[in-house]
Design a protein around this motif. Structure first.
Motif, PDB file in Angstrom:
ATOM      1  N   PRO A 251      90.768  17.147 -42.280  1.00 22.10           N
ATOM      2  CA  PRO A 251      89.836  17.885 -43.142  1.00 22.10           C
ATOM      3  C   PRO A 251      88.374  17.755 -42.697  1.00 22.10           C
ATOM      4  CG  PRO A 251      91.407  16.642 -44.464  1.00 22.10           C
ATOM      5  CD  PRO A 251      91.581  16.194 -43.040  1.00 22.10           C
ATOM      6  N   ARG A 252      88.008  16.599 -42.152  1.00 20.01           N
ATOM      7  CA  ARG A 252      86.617  16.373 -41.717  1.00 20.01           C
ATOM      8  C   ARG A 252      86.194  17.374 -40.656  1.00 20.01           C
ATOM      9  NH1 ARG A 252      82.347  16.345 -39.736  1.00 20.01           N
ATOM     10  NH2 ARG A 252      80.875  14.625 -39.373  1.00 20.01           N
ATOM     11  N   LYS A 253      87.135  17.913 -39.931  1.00 19.00           N
ATOM     12  CA  LYS A 253      86.837  18.772 -38.786  1.00 19.00           C
ATOM     13  C   LYS A 253      86.487  20.204 -39.192  1.00 19.00           C
ATOM     14  CE  LYS A 253      88.947  20.428 -34.444  1.00 19.00           C
ATOM     15  NZ  LYS A 253      87.847  20.045 -33.549  1.00 19.00           N
ATOM     16  N   TYR A 254      86.697  20.588 -40.469  1.00 16.96           N
ATOM     17  CA  TYR A 254      86.564  22.007 -40.818  1.00 16.96           C
ATOM     18  C   TYR A 254      85.639  22.264 -41.999  1.00 16.96           C
ATOM     19  CZ  TYR A 254      90.528  22.592 -37.706  1.00 16.96           C
ATOM     20  OH  TYR A 254      91.347  22.579 -36.604  1.00 16.96           O
ATOM     21  N   ILE A 255      84.931  23.386 -41.902  1.00 18.79           N
ATOM     22  CA  ILE A 255      84.214  23.947 -43.042  1.00 18.79           C
ATOM     23  C   ILE A 255      84.760  25.357 -43.269  1.00 18.79           C
ATOM     24  CG2 ILE A 255      82.091  22.644 -42.645  1.00 18.79           C
ATOM     25  CD1 ILE A 255      80.963  25.456 -41.567  1.00 18.79           C
ATOM     26  N   ALA A 256      84.422  25.924 -44.411  1.00 14.71           N
ATOM     27  CA  ALA A 256      84.809  27.299 -44.703  1.00 14.71           C
ATOM     28  C   ALA A 256      83.645  28.022 -45.371  1.00 14.71           C
ATOM     29  CB  ALA A 256      86.042  27.329 -45.605  1.00 14.71           C
ATOM     30  N   GLN A 257      83.511  29.296 -45.071  1.00 20.06           N
ATOM     31  CA  GLN A 257      82.458  30.118 -45.657  1.00 20.06           C
ATOM     32  C   GLN A 257      83.050  31.449 -46.107  1.00 20.06           C
ATOM     33  OE1 GLN A 257      79.840  30.321 -42.250  1.00 20.06           O
ATOM     34  NE2 GLN A 257      78.594  28.582 -42.939  1.00 20.06           N
ATOM     35  N   PRO A 258      82.442  32.079 -47.128  1.00 21.43           N
ATOM     36  CA  PRO A 258      82.877  33.432 -47.493  1.00 21.43           C
ATOM     37  C   PRO A 258      82.718  34.368 -46.291  1.00 21.43           C
ATOM     38  CG  PRO A 258      81.340  32.547 -49.114  1.00 21.43           C
ATOM     39  CD  PRO A 258      81.323  31.617 -47.958  1.00 21.43           C
ATOM     40  N   ILE A 259      83.535  35.388 -46.228  1.00 22.39           N
ATOM     41  CA  ILE A 259      83.423  36.375 -45.148  1.00 22.39           C
ATOM     42  C   ILE A 259      82.196  37.238 -45.432  1.00 22.39           C
ATOM     43  CG2 ILE A 259      84.544  38.276 -43.945  1.00 22.39           C
ATOM     44  CD1 ILE A 259      87.238  37.051 -44.818  1.00 22.39           C
ATOM     45  N   MET A 260      81.119  36.975 -44.704  1.00 18.56           N
ATOM     46  CA  MET A 260      79.856  37.672 -44.944  1.00 18.56           C
ATOM     47  C   MET A 260      79.873  39.051 -44.277  1.00 18.56           C
ATOM     48  SD  MET A 260      77.956  35.557 -46.728  1.00 18.56           S
ATOM     49  CE  MET A 260      76.217  35.960 -46.488  1.00 18.56           C
TER      50      MET A 260
END
Length: 487
Positions: free
Chosen positions: A410-419
């Protein structure tokens, strides 16, 4: 011109659901572009192709290339360039420039703190485990004072314009941000292909970058040095950005060196020459941290200079960017940028972050795993667009694979809304017409001792594939010349 002749915009489809930077939702050109369209908007496709080929020839003759790596083959390609420029007016640019400087200054103070007093950790603003678990945090840098107090001499800030018309920062790049040579070469190619067009617009120059970079590097010279000797350290001609390394060295009028060209004696760095050793005071390094000194980091590295880090630690040479800056490149640190700016500068961020979920937080991990189909998943330590997954483009099986990868680390990933990145008219060879393509902007900020500079233009990157949101050249993207208008 014959009314039957197909002009470059006669078949342009303006999707009103996308934020088009040139045309409004009714297809009417925005004021800042009207003059440009009057000048060559009525060119025929055949005329435009001739101009486009002229620009490509300019890139080919200058040797403007980049390397693309994949599992099977490494390719050297001519950098894709679109002739139709992006224009940013003076008021919008003022916001971008101030925001880029603000972030660079805050990140520099953050880096100083985490390698010295760690106040931001003690005050509970940024968690300790986020810093200590970063692959780019160098314990060897603890307590080291970089010349002039500067860590991120060169910063690249990736910015998008959203469908709401506002600018947002996607990420900060302060290890070895690349692409500035393409900014300058784009301008040169455009001037050659569209002779005289600049007589109709007052645009800021981008050719002053090298002189400002050299001034910044000289400002962080080691103590006791009057006239510093600067060099550019490259991994060599097989590196993806070698063209840029050689270009900047030539433009600054300094030597381009590889690790084998330097040696350390009595904790000072010297360059081998036919006239004997010459002391080196400032190194603009394009060699990654772990490869720059085999005595301190990876012993198998043939790219670095044995003893270089010891010379740096004693203050006898300046390294730009400083070792260990990559911890602030970590996309997990990006999630804390509003707090970092407030903590060190007591200011509100000028440029907003994109809302970001960090998967190391249990509640956010749960949300991400359940909503991958509407998110962009990014590894925190990759660059060049590698490793990114765009949820609404994935099959159910692919979503399951991504979910498992996130669960395992989990430390390896971020997530963002599809801009919804803004779009810009771009000539597409396959269709022989202009089409809407998504763009972003990488700005280049320089920090020195009591000096700062932002290149008035930056690199507008274009996703050449229809609907693609990843603009990196390594993922099939290209670029445009970026005009910042003068007041």
């Amino acid at each position: 011109m014959n009314s039957d002749v197909k002009t470059i915009f006669s078949s342009y489809h303006n999707n009103a659901q996308l934020f088009d930077e040139v045309f409004d939702s009714n297809g009417v050109a925005k004021n800042v572009y009207q003059k440009l369209l009057d000048l060559y908007g009525n060119h025929s496709i055949q005329e435009y192709v001739q101009l486009n080929n002229k620009a490509k020839a300019s890139f080919f003759n200058q040797g403007i290339t980049f390397q693309v790596y994949d599992n099977k083959v490494t390719q050297e390609k001519i950098f894709p360039f679109d002739l139709f420029p992006r224009i940013i007016d003076e008021d919008e640019w003022e916001i971008i420039e101030k925001g880029a400087i603000q972030r660079s200054k805050a990140l520099n103070l953050f880096l100083w703190d985490i390698y010295h007093d760690k106040k931001i950790i003690k005050d509970g603003i940024v968690p300790l485990d986020l810093i200590s678990s970063s692959a780019n945090y160098l314990h060897q840098m603890i307590g080291v004072d970089p010349p002039g107090g500067i860590y991120n001499h060169i910063s690249g800030t990736d910015i998008i314009k959203h469908s709401d018309g506002h600018y947002y920062v996607l990420e900060d790049n302060i290890r070895c941000p690349s692409g500035v040579s393409y900014v300058i070469c784009n301008r040169t190619a455009l001037k050659r292909a569209l002779f005289g067009v600049f007589n109709h617009y007052k645009t800021h120059s981008v050719t002053n970058y090298a002189e400002n970079l050299l001034e910044i590097l000289e400002s962080v010279k080691p103590k006791g040095v009057d006239v510093p000797n600067c060099v550019v350290l490259t991994p060599g001609m097989y590196n993806s950005a070698f063209y840029e390394h050689s270009y900047l060295a030539k433009a600054m009028g300094v030597e381009l060196v590889e690790g084998r060209d330097l040696f350390v004696e009595n904790d000072f760095v010297y360059m081998k020459t036919i006239r004997g050793p010459i002391k080196v005071d400032v190194i603009y390094r394009r060699v990654d941290d772990l490869y720059m000194d085999p005595l301190e980091f990876k012993p198998e590295s043939a790219l670095g200079v044995p003893g270089l880090f010891a010379a740096y630690r004693k203050g006898n040479v300046c390294l730009a960017n400083a070792p260990g800056t990559g911890v602030a490149d970590d996309k997990a640190i990006y999630t804390y940028m509003p707090q970092i700016i407030k903590y060190y500068l007591d200011e509100t961020p000028i440029l907003n972050n994109v809302h970001t979920y960090h998967c190391s937080r249990p509640d956010e991990l749960k949300y991400v795993l359940e909503h991958i189909h509407e998110l962009v998943i990014k590894p925190v330590d990759e660059a060049g667009g590698y490793g990114i997954s765009i949820g609404n483009r994935l099959t159910k099986d692919e979503i399951k694979v991504v979910q498992e990868e996130i669960k395992q680390n989990p430390r390896k990933y971020i997530a963002q809304p599809i801009m919804s990145l803004s779009v810009h008219p771009t000539y597409i060879d396959e269709s022989e017409s202009f089409e809407q393509r998504h763009v972003d902007l990488r700005t280049f900020t320089l920090l020195g001792h009591e000096k700062e500079f932002v290149l008035k233009g930056g690199l507008s990157r274009v996703a050449l594939k229809r609907g693609n949101l990843i603009v990196n050249s390594s993922q099939g993207g290209g670029s445009k010349d970026t005009w910042v208008l003068k007041k």
